[in-house]
Enzyme design. Structure first.
Site, PDB file in Angstrom:
ATOM      1  N   LYS A 172      37.211  14.335  56.623  1.00  0.00           N
ATOM      2  CA  LYS A 172      38.459  14.552  55.890  1.00  0.00           C
ATOM      3  C   LYS A 172      39.115  15.872  56.279  1.00  0.00           C
ATOM      4  O   LYS A 172      40.324  16.037  56.097  1.00  0.00           O
ATOM      5  CB  LYS A 172      38.196  14.541  54.389  1.00  0.00           C
ATOM      6  CG  LYS A 172      37.749  13.206  53.823  1.00  0.00           C
ATOM      7  CD  LYS A 172      38.911  12.329  53.491  1.00  0.00           C
ATOM      8  CE  LYS A 172      38.470  11.091  52.714  1.00  0.00           C
ATOM      9  NZ  LYS A 172      39.588  10.231  52.325  1.00  0.00           N
TER      10      LYS A 172
ATOM     11  N   ASP B 239      38.291  12.497  45.522  1.00  0.00           N
ATOM     12  CA  ASP B 239      36.893  12.357  45.105  1.00  0.00           C
ATOM     13  C   ASP B 239      36.117  13.604  45.489  1.00  0.00           C
ATOM     14  O   ASP B 239      34.972  13.763  45.096  1.00  0.00           O
ATOM     15  CB  ASP B 239      36.246  11.145  45.782  1.00  0.00           C
ATOM     16  CG  ASP B 239      36.625   9.832  45.110  1.00  0.00           C
ATOM     17  OD1 ASP B 239      36.645   9.791  43.879  1.00  0.00           O
ATOM     18  OD2 ASP B 239      36.898   8.853  45.829  1.00  0.00           O
TER      19      ASP B 239
END
Length: 402
Positions: free
Chosen positions: A75, A123
């Site tokens: 990410k 998340d």
């Protein structure tokens, strides 16, 4: 369980905008941006020769994103890249001339960035990337996290100076709340999922992931025959699948999307043939994949480029984490978080099922590419599931390709 892709768009060409966003030129631009990051280095590619022999396949290579840009997850490539692009675009607009990434340290660019606020739901890993990107350029970041995000992951984001907001409910609830508040405040949402009318910025996030594929293609000794990639909303799976399709065309590898059985929104979307939101049930240990509605861009890409969709159970993911931490023979030890080994879990399940093996043409000549999408981004949770702290998992280089 395996569901072969029966969508009418399967193996059709990508939409023009998706091909432009996720193709070779775009990936080269991402890599150019990465050259300006002080801690950038290609992540390792490991050969799991002993495991491949056990599973009855020719080779397994795992790209280890646990080392990416100090954030421990793939990410890191997406959110921060999108933030940087958005700041440069705003600076170009305000200054009336093109502004390049090399100019980020200039006072006039940083002054513009300081007046910008980016927001997202997460998340854990995407929010950390967005917060890091904002810190790099001097912008403000506001990160929304749902009730299931651990305090350790919240703290890991906050250390980049982000303002943290807790939201009751699921990841999808935090996405909706981030969009609502950002609209009221005039902030820019940098999401890794897309919805009607909101696609360009998630496209930039996905574009960031293509650098990982470019690195892997330079590192791999041969083109893989099969690729297993895990999915939450589907962004990384779509980015990887699209890039392989654009590079190799009809010769591209068989591509399998792997999801938790408890959060299989893409599996159910593939079953229905159109995007569906599934019901929230018991949380999955694969916390970074706990998403209940797919990204529209991701589904548009995967409906064309994915060949199959698989689901794995909780014990499959935990077993993959433990196998990577305690390898056999000369296979390297790899620290994979709860979601990081899900692609491997899918491969192990596929090779153990004769029907799935046959359906995917998996045999002793198959060359598999998988991605460890995260390291131990929550070290306490990792230790609980593996019985070892991540620092105690020694990374052996014997048998590894870097």
């Amino acid at each position: 369980m395996l569901l072969l892709n029966q969508h009418h768009d399967h193996r059709k060409a990508l939409d023009g905008i998706d091909a432009e966003t996720l193709g070779l030129k775009a990936a080269e631009e991402v890599e150019r941006f990465l050259a300006y990051r002080g801690n950038h280095a290609p992540t390792p590619l490991h050969s799991l020769a002993v495991l491949s022999s056990e599973l009855g396949v020719g080779a397994i290579h795992m790209k280890d994103e646990g080392f990416r840009l100090g954030l421990g997850s793939f990410k890191a490539l997406g959110g921060s890249y999108a933030v940087i692009r958005l700041v440069l675009e705003e600076a170009s607009r305000r200054l009336g001339r093109p502004v390049d990434v090399a100019e980020l340290p200039m006072s006039e660019v940083r002054s513009i960035a300081s007046g910008m606020t980016v927001a997202c739901a997460t998340d854990g890993n995407h929010g950390r990337s967005v917060a890091q990107g904002a810190q790099l350029v001097g912008a403000e970041a506001v990160i929304f996290v749902h009730s299931g995000v651990s305090d350790e992951r919240v703290a890991a984001i906050a250390r980049f100076g982000a303002r943290m907001i807790r939201v009751e409910g699921t990841y999808d609830d935090s996405v909706a709340e981030a969009a609502r508040v950002a609209s009221e405040k005039g902030w820019t949402v940098v999401s890794d999922t897309s919805w009607p009318g909101y696609e360009r910025i998630p496209g930039l996030v996905m574009q960031g992931y293509t650098a990982m594929v470019r690195e892997a293609l330079r590192q791999l000794p041969e083109t893989p025959t099969h690729v297993f990639v895990q999915a939450g909303v589907g962004g990384v799976a779509a980015a990887v699948a699209a890039h392989f399709a654009l590079v190799f065309g009809d010769r591209r590898p068989t591509f399998i999307v792997v999801e938790p059985a408890r959060a299989a929104c893409l599996f159910e979307t593939a079953r229905a043939g159109y995007p569906v939101k599934i019901a929230h049930g018991e949380p999955t240990v694969m916390a970074m994949l706990e998403c209940y509605e797919p990204s529209l861009i991701a589904w548009r890409v995967l409906s064309r480029t994915a060949d199959g969709f698989m689901i794995v159970d909780e014990e499959d993911a935990i077993a993959a984490m433990n196998r990577l931490a305690r390898p056999v023979g000369k296979d390297p030890a790899i620290v994979a978080g709860e979601s990081g080994g899900a692609g491997l879990a899918g491969l192990i399940r596929a090779t153990a099922d004769p029907e799935i093996r046959a359906a995917l043409h998996l045999d002793e000549t198959s060359r598999i590419f998988i991605i460890n999408t995260e390291g131990a981004t929550d070290p306490e949770r990792y230790a609980e599931l593996v019985g070892m702290r991540p620092d105690d998992v020694v990374l052996h280089t014997d048998g590894a390709e870097t």
